[in-house]
Enzyme design. Structure first.
Site, PDB file in Angstrom:
ATOM      1  CD  GLU A  59       8.993 -71.202 -49.406  1.00 59.99           C
ATOM      2  OE1 GLU A  59       9.984 -71.630 -48.917  1.00 59.99           O
ATOM      3  OE2 GLU A  59       9.018 -69.878 -49.787  1.00 59.99           O
ATOM      4  CB  CYS A  92       1.371 -64.948 -46.546  1.00 58.95           C
ATOM      5  SG  CYS A  92       1.849 -64.365 -48.344  1.00 58.95           S
ATOM      6  CB  CYS A 150       4.511 -66.893 -60.216  1.00 59.30           C
ATOM      7  SG  CYS A 150       3.532 -65.419 -60.478  1.00 59.30           S
ATOM      8  CB  CYS A 183       7.095 -59.430 -60.632  1.00 57.83           C
ATOM      9  SG  CYS A 183       5.179 -59.288 -61.138  1.00 57.83           S
ATOM     10  CB  CYS A 210       8.573 -61.070 -57.221  1.00 58.97           C
ATOM     11  SG  CYS A 210       7.923 -62.491 -56.412  1.00 58.97           S
ATOM     12  CB  CYS A 245       6.814 -58.717 -49.219  1.00 59.98           C
ATOM     13  SG  CYS A 245       6.041 -58.377 -50.841  1.00 59.98           S
TER      14      CYS A 245
END
Length: 383
Positions: A113, A126, A133, A137, A140, A362
């Protein structure tokens, strides 16, 4: 040909599109090499590479037949061997606040995305650097998706090109732009795919193409300390640090890479960052988690950590996602935290959440294909 880029996470070679090499993501030298390989005289390849660069990156043209400064004979030969490819857009969403999110699919069916966040006379894009990933985290949403692979330079640059196609910002504007900034804050950790990210950003920064200044590009890292100095020396882009905690005990939980590169080492790398100065401060991103990291004591500890650094603090209200283990800090707690940091002399704006209604804020990015796979697994388990 030796110019085909690699998927560095897996060692797989990117497949040509329909048997043709994609010119997007190649340097001028690689384009010239490709032209020699199809029989173009070596003495002419530098000029031809510059012409192609102009049409691809300044004008956004995909059809060789529309490249009017190139002879029709060469146009036909180019079309036989090359493409100027974009990824497939499998979903395009528009938020009530004007934020736009695109889910793009690459030839191997993997998806990422990218998000455009508009302001009145400008906007930031962005950009993702990996499929998934590896950093996990805990606040997230992207971190709940396993790393599949790194993106190639073409796949990183093409996110910018897809956004420009959609917004209609070709040729490259010389004045105000709707895509005035790039933030490497999408899916993935950019410094764990540094070679491909660096190549893509050098293409974006080239003054004869997309032509975004390094001052308009921010790379966000969770703290891959060994690569920070190299990023500053080679790219000189703005640096953002996903900090989110003021002590190692908590940061080990929130940002697990801290176990490898603790706060002291991370802050030293920031102090040594070649591109940082008072005019170009390092941004420290700090997601506000209720009763976790948002106390006045945390704010005062943050001020002590940043002492002597050319820094600003970006306070980010936690953006919820299904199953998230955290809550958003209250307005009062966030204001109190911001005031303490500001009184110490550090800019501490509270980021206004954008695109929450389309899961584009975010920490909310996660490819739809992964969401669909998870939903199917849950449905099967419940059935």
């Amino acid at each position: 040909m030796t110019i085909v880029p690699e998927y560095r996470a897996t060692g797989r070679v990117e497949r040509p599109v329909d048997g043709k090499i994609n010119l997007v993501g190649l340097t001028r030298e690689e384009i010239a090499e490709a032209l020699v390989a199809i029989g173009e005289p070596a003495r002419a390849t530098r000029m031809r590479a510059n012409q192609l660069w102009h049409w691809i990156y300044f004008r956004g043209v995909r059809d060789f037949a529309l490249m009017s400064t190139i002879s029709k004979t060469l146009q036909a030969r180019l079309a036989e061997h090359f493409v100027v490819a974009r990824p497939e857009i499998t979903s395009a969403q528009l938020s009530s606040d004007g934020t736009r999110k695109w889910l793009v699919r690459f030839p191997d069916r993997q998806e990422v995305e990218c998000v455009h966040i508009p302001e009145e006379d400008r906007g930031a894009l962005c950009v993702s650097s990996q499929v998934g990933c590896t950093l996990t985290c805990t606040f997230c949403h992207t971190g709940t998706q396993k790393l599949v692979r790194n993106l190639t330079p073409a796949e990183i640059v093409s996110q910018m090109m897809v956004a420009r196609d959609a917004i209609g910002e070709w040729p490259s504007p010389t004045g105000e732009r709707m895509i005035s900034n790039i933030v490497m804050m999408g899916m993935g950790e950019p410094l764990l795919n540094y070679e491909n990210v660096a190549k893509a950003l050098k293409i974006v920064m080239d003054g004869e193409g997309i032509a975004l200044s390094k001052r308009r590009i921010t790379l966000s890292t969770s703290g891959v300390v060994p690569m920070i100095e190299r990023c500053g020396a080679e790219l000189g882009v703005n640096l953002a640090i996903s900090l989110h905690a003021v002590n190692d005990e908590l940061r080990d939980v929130l940002v697990p890479i801290n176990r490898r590169y603790p706060i002291k080492e991370l802050l030293q790398a920031c102090r040594d960052y070649p591109a940082a100065n008072n005019a170009r401060r390092i941004t420290f991103e700090y997601v506000m988690l209720r009763d976790v990291n948002d106390s006045p004591a945390d704010a005062r500890a943050l001020v002590r950590l940043l002492d002597g650094l050319p820094a600003k603090v970006n306070l980010i209200p936690f953006n919820p996602w299904p199953g998230a283990p955290y809550d958003t800090s209250t307005h009062a707690a966030t204001k109190r935290f911001a005031d303490i940091v500001l009184d110490a002399g550090y800019s501490s704006p509270v980021r206004v959440p954008r695109g929450r209604d389309i899961m584009a804020a975010c920490g909310q990015l996660k490819s739809a294909s992964e969401k669909e796979r998870v939903s199917k697994r849950l449905a099967l388990a419940e059935g």
